[in-house]
Design a protein around this motif. Sequence first.
Motif, PDB file in Angstrom:
ATOM      1  N   THR A  36       0.828  -1.206   0.000  1.00  0.00           N
ATOM      2  CA  THR A  36       0.000   0.000   0.000  1.00  0.00           C
ATOM      3  C   THR A  36       0.863   1.255   0.000  1.00  0.00           C
ATOM      4  N   ALA A  49       2.058   2.628  -3.230  1.00  0.00           N
ATOM      5  CA  ALA A  49       1.063   3.324  -4.055  1.00  0.00           C
ATOM      6  C   ALA A  49       0.688   4.697  -3.509  1.00  0.00           C
ATOM      7  N   TYR A  98       9.784   1.162  -0.498  1.00  0.00           N
ATOM      8  CA  TYR A  98       8.906   2.336  -0.533  1.00  0.00           C
ATOM      9  C   TYR A  98       9.521   3.549   0.154  1.00  0.00           C
TER      10      TYR A  98
END
Length: 495
Positions: free
Chosen positions: A290, A293, A430
């Motif tokens: 998640t 994104a 990330y």
Amino acid sequence: MNVLLILLLAAPLAGCLAVLGSRRSAVLVGIVTTGITFAVALAIVFSVDYARPGTQLVTDAPWIPPLGIRFHLGVDGVSVPLVVLTALLCLLSMIYVARRGGAPVRPHSFVSLVLLTEVGMLGTFVALDLLLFFLFFEVVLIPMYALVAGWGGAGRGPAARQFILYTLLGSGVLLVGLLVVHGHTSTLDIVALADRGGAGMSHTVQVIAFVLVAGGLAVKVPMWPLHTWLPDAHSEAPTVGSVLLAGVLLKMGTYGLIRIALPILPDGALAVAPVLGALGVIGIVYAALTCLAQRNLKRLIAFSSVGHMGFVLLGISTLTPAGINAALFANIAHGLITGLLFFLVGGMAERFGSTDMDKIGGGTLTLAPRLSVLLVIAAVASFGLPGLAGFWGEMLAMLAAYDPAPGLNRPLYLVYMVAAGIGAVLTAAYFLVMLRRVAQGTFAAWRKDQGVLDVTRAEYVAWSPLVVLVFVVGIWPGLVLAPTVEAVGFYLGGL
């Protein structure tokens, strides 16, 4: 009666009441009050004998005699680090608010709510009566709701309502679980219940009570899939609210699992532990995917907290000393690192007018080099670079999953370990993507001629202790692990 624990709770409560009557000096009163509370917390650190298991500095007095409810407080190696973390983050939050131009509207109300939140957080970590624990646990909810609803962003109303509904629902389930324990043991004393190790409760009762207690606490952790309130609450909360929410409030759930659920309901823990481990690992991988994104810095850090707390749940689910110590260490490391991250993101929001990475654009390393360096330090610490605080908790949790407690399915936990390792790699990915988009490259065209204020003196004062501790705890993990070892062995005695 121990005066230190009474002072620990009385100081912020007195400050909360005093602030309401001194509007002009509210922030100053807040700094003095949180400073006194932090000094008391440090005195507690040096007053506890960590080689001796069991609670110390005990205060135990009748509170509601007809119901057998007592005002019972105490600390041990498990609770002391969390007490210090709470007091430190509250003090740094008040220093941050005191910077030039940083005072919120209605400062007396804001500061009083922060101090009331501090009372609830500290009380949760020192309460030794189940009902007293629950009351302190609940005290935190209303002021945090008010902070989000009153000083949050544009979507603060829905975010605050979602926060209070989720947490109140979890609290209701927790209360039912605590009442099940009381109904079969006729006592609310946490120490006495831990000494019994589940005696007086059948296997079925323990499993039911554990599911209720763990389910209620899991909302606060937050455990996947009960996490959906967290990103909105973080995104809309004021900076101080985000720091306390991530730095302390999330730890109240995992602390409750270790303090209450494991020692009091050992049969339930053994039966439900694999489910906790599975949900923790799902949270790790889900949060990492998640985060890849996300475009908003606050939401990215909020979702990253779901992943980091997944490692805490994985450590707890192994029911081993290594796993519980990993969970406790990860709690402290996450509080330091994520508290720093939310401070930094708050600073970036003030400078660039947004937490959207696309709107901030790249090149902040050129525009605000000191701020960007601090962001790099916090990010690499969060994804577990060796030598920084984030490494040890996650590594020890995976190591504990390699050899879980007898009675648990080792091949299943090996799968958990591999999945958690994949999640750790994705976590690094990330954060590196975030740093590339925000700190590196060329800055956005609209900022070519715009000057950006770098870190101010007040911000240095508020943020430097966290930066230092991220390095100190990473290089010297025994600073956190040493106090917890004997206490953890005592907690696992009934398993």
